[in-house]
Design a protein around this motif. Sequence first.
Motif, PDB file in Angstrom:
ATOM      1  N   ARG A  58       7.475  30.913 -20.803  1.00  0.00           N
ATOM      2  CA  ARG A  58       7.732  29.467 -20.721  1.00  0.00           C
ATOM      3  C   ARG A  58       9.213  29.143 -20.519  1.00  0.00           C
ATOM      4  O   ARG A  58       9.586  27.967 -20.397  1.00  0.00           O
ATOM      5  N   GLU A  59      10.063  30.199 -20.454  1.00  0.00           N
ATOM      6  CA  GLU A  59      11.470  29.963 -20.105  1.00  0.00           C
ATOM      7  C   GLU A  59      11.626  29.706 -18.599  1.00  0.00           C
ATOM      8  O   GLU A  59      12.703  29.361 -18.132  1.00  0.00           O
ATOM      9  N   PHE A  60      10.525  29.862 -17.832  1.00  0.00           N
ATOM     10  CA  PHE A  60      10.548  29.617 -16.395  1.00  0.00           C
ATOM     11  C   PHE A  60      10.356  28.123 -16.136  1.00  0.00           C
ATOM     12  O   PHE A  60       9.395  27.505 -16.611  1.00  0.00           O
ATOM     13  N   HIS A  61      11.286  27.552 -15.342  1.00  0.00           N
ATOM     14  CA  HIS A  61      11.284  26.096 -15.110  1.00  0.00           C
ATOM     15  C   HIS A  61      10.963  25.724 -13.674  1.00  0.00           C
ATOM     16  O   HIS A  61      11.117  24.564 -13.294  1.00  0.00           O
ATOM     17  N   GLY A  62      10.522  26.675 -12.868  1.00  0.00           N
ATOM     18  CA  GLY A  62      10.141  26.351 -11.500  1.00  0.00           C
ATOM     19  C   GLY A  62      11.347  26.181 -10.593  1.00  0.00           C
ATOM     20  O   GLY A  62      12.439  26.688 -10.852  1.00  0.00           O
ATOM     21  N   ILE A  63      11.153  25.442  -9.495  1.00  0.00           N
ATOM     22  CA  ILE A  63      12.215  25.237  -8.506  1.00  0.00           C
ATOM     23  C   ILE A  63      13.123  24.107  -8.980  1.00  0.00           C
ATOM     24  O   ILE A  63      12.735  22.926  -8.961  1.00  0.00           O
ATOM     25  N   ILE A  64      14.314  24.468  -9.408  1.00  0.00           N
ATOM     26  CA  ILE A  64      15.314  23.472  -9.820  1.00  0.00           C
ATOM     27  C   ILE A  64      16.670  23.927  -9.297  1.00  0.00           C
ATOM     28  O   ILE A  64      16.873  25.095  -8.958  1.00  0.00           O
ATOM     29  N   SER A  65      17.616  23.007  -9.236  1.00  0.00           N
ATOM     30  CA  SER A  65      18.948  23.315  -8.713  1.00  0.00           C
ATOM     31  C   SER A  65      19.824  23.924  -9.812  1.00  0.00           C
ATOM     32  O   SER A  65      19.487  23.905 -10.999  1.00  0.00           O
ATOM     33  N   GLN A 103      16.038  27.154  -4.850  1.00  0.00           N
ATOM     34  CA  GLN A 103      15.681  26.097  -3.910  1.00  0.00           C
ATOM     35  C   GLN A 103      15.877  26.555  -2.472  1.00  0.00           C
ATOM     36  O   GLN A 103      15.082  26.233  -1.592  1.00  0.00           O
ATOM     37  N   ARG A 104      16.943  27.325  -2.249  1.00  0.00           N
ATOM     38  CA  ARG A 104      17.259  27.757  -0.887  1.00  0.00           C
ATOM     39  C   ARG A 104      16.440  28.962  -0.445  1.00  0.00           C
ATOM     40  O   ARG A 104      16.228  29.171   0.743  1.00  0.00           O
ATOM     41  N   GLN A 105      15.974  29.769  -1.418  1.00  0.00           N
ATOM     42  CA  GLN A 105      15.190  30.964  -1.094  1.00  0.00           C
ATOM     43  C   GLN A 105      13.940  31.015  -1.967  1.00  0.00           C
ATOM     44  O   GLN A 105      13.915  31.716  -2.989  1.00  0.00           O
ATOM     45  N   PRO A 106      12.921  30.271  -1.603  1.00  0.00           N
ATOM     46  CA  PRO A 106      11.676  30.295  -2.388  1.00  0.00           C
ATOM     47  C   PRO A 106      11.128  31.713  -2.513  1.00  0.00           C
ATOM     48  O   PRO A 106      11.181  32.493  -1.568  1.00  0.00           O
ATOM     49  N   GLY A 107      10.631  32.024  -3.681  1.00  0.00           N
ATOM     50  CA  GLY A 107      10.145  33.372  -3.950  1.00  0.00           C
ATOM     51  C   GLY A 107      11.199  34.264  -4.576  1.00  0.00           C
ATOM     52  O   GLY A 107      10.895  35.388  -4.999  1.00  0.00           O
ATOM     53  N   CYS A 108      12.441  33.780  -4.623  1.00  0.00           N
ATOM     54  CA  CYS A 108      13.527  34.498  -5.289  1.00  0.00           C
ATOM     55  C   CYS A 108      13.823  33.800  -6.617  1.00  0.00           C
ATOM     56  O   CYS A 108      13.834  32.568  -6.688  1.00  0.00           O
TER      57      CYS A 108
END
Length: 412
Positions: A58-65, A86-91
């Motif tokens: 749950r420390e994962f917050h998804g795609i954020i800047s 944000q610039r490299q989805p999947g990374c």
Amino acid sequence: MAASSNSSLSGSSVSSDAEEYQPPIWKSYLYQLQQEAPRPKRIICPGEVENRPKYYGREFHGIISREQADELLGGVEGAYILRESQRQPGCYTLALRFGNQTLNYRLFYDGKHFVGEKRFESIHDLVTDGLITLYIETKASEYISKMTTNPIYEHIGYATLLREKVSRRLSRSKNESRKANVTNEEHTAVEKISSLVRRAALSHNDNHFNYEKTHNFKVHTFRGPHWCEYCANFMWGLIAQGVRCSDCGLNVHKQCSKHVPNDCQPDLKRIKKVYCCDLTTLVKAHNMQRPMVVDICIREIEARGLKSEGLYRVSGFTEHIEDVKMAFDRDGEKADISANIYPDINIITGALKLYFRDLPIPVITYDTYSKFIEAAKISSADERLEAVHEVLMLLPPAHYETLRYLMIHLKK
């Protein structure tokens, strides 16, 4: 933790008689810094995140800047989150708060988590180790750079009595087993002898064949606090804190390993087999001039095989040769290769040839082989002899002695 207690953590338990033995002073500064390092603080995402990798929590917050990550961390030292780029989805990126700034690391997973060489079972361990390393390298960078300038390695004073006890076990007579364990001597004042003590004892043992041997260092994870046996400083971190010699057990920092002399004294407990073992490692572990296989096989061949037709040309049965190999690996110098067990002398010659084939570094080493070939091409006999002699001097001492003994045997 007081420095006086550190020696017990390092594995050296010795007599308290200060007149007989002065234990090394284990330096506690880096250990204290590790205790002071910030602790990881996981910033949990309040909602469910779609497409969250199954190996993140749950420390994962998804795609954020980066700016959003910095705001979430709230300036709390040791706080961390995981985010998708944000610039490299999947990374994926680890955002970590340290030293009043947010540090961002590219995060990888191949069954274990890593951002560099070290691999961790959990993100929590990765962050813990990272904070320890960052804190120590920030607070003690100058201290670390000077760790190797005043090592304890060459200056430890050991009691004469202690040296004699270890030396007595290592300079065993021919009729005694060379596999006696130094640490099991009855009534000894030493419960556990470190590799440093073994090295000091061996260096004072006149019966020891003093072949130079490099240490076989490999990255090692130490369980519990450990101190470097070269510089006496604490080995920090959670995993892969340093390196250990797989032949003698010496524990040092990776940076200190570059300064350790080529004086490895292999411990029999660590040598698992005779065949396929480095030649110098084997002879130093058994305190012999040459590998036992060479001595025992050649003695047997010269005792009953010199008049045999096709010696070294005719092959023995492969399964019997393998039996001899297993006998040496299992019983060492007590291996029975007499005529009662192996009447065919070609089995013994086959076992000797197999030993030389199985050496990880040949008797004529890789770096000298081409020099021998070039020397053999010299047309002048005197110059050729001189050139061969010069190349022979380049061989490691144990290799030279083995080759010398083999040549005398082949001449017979």
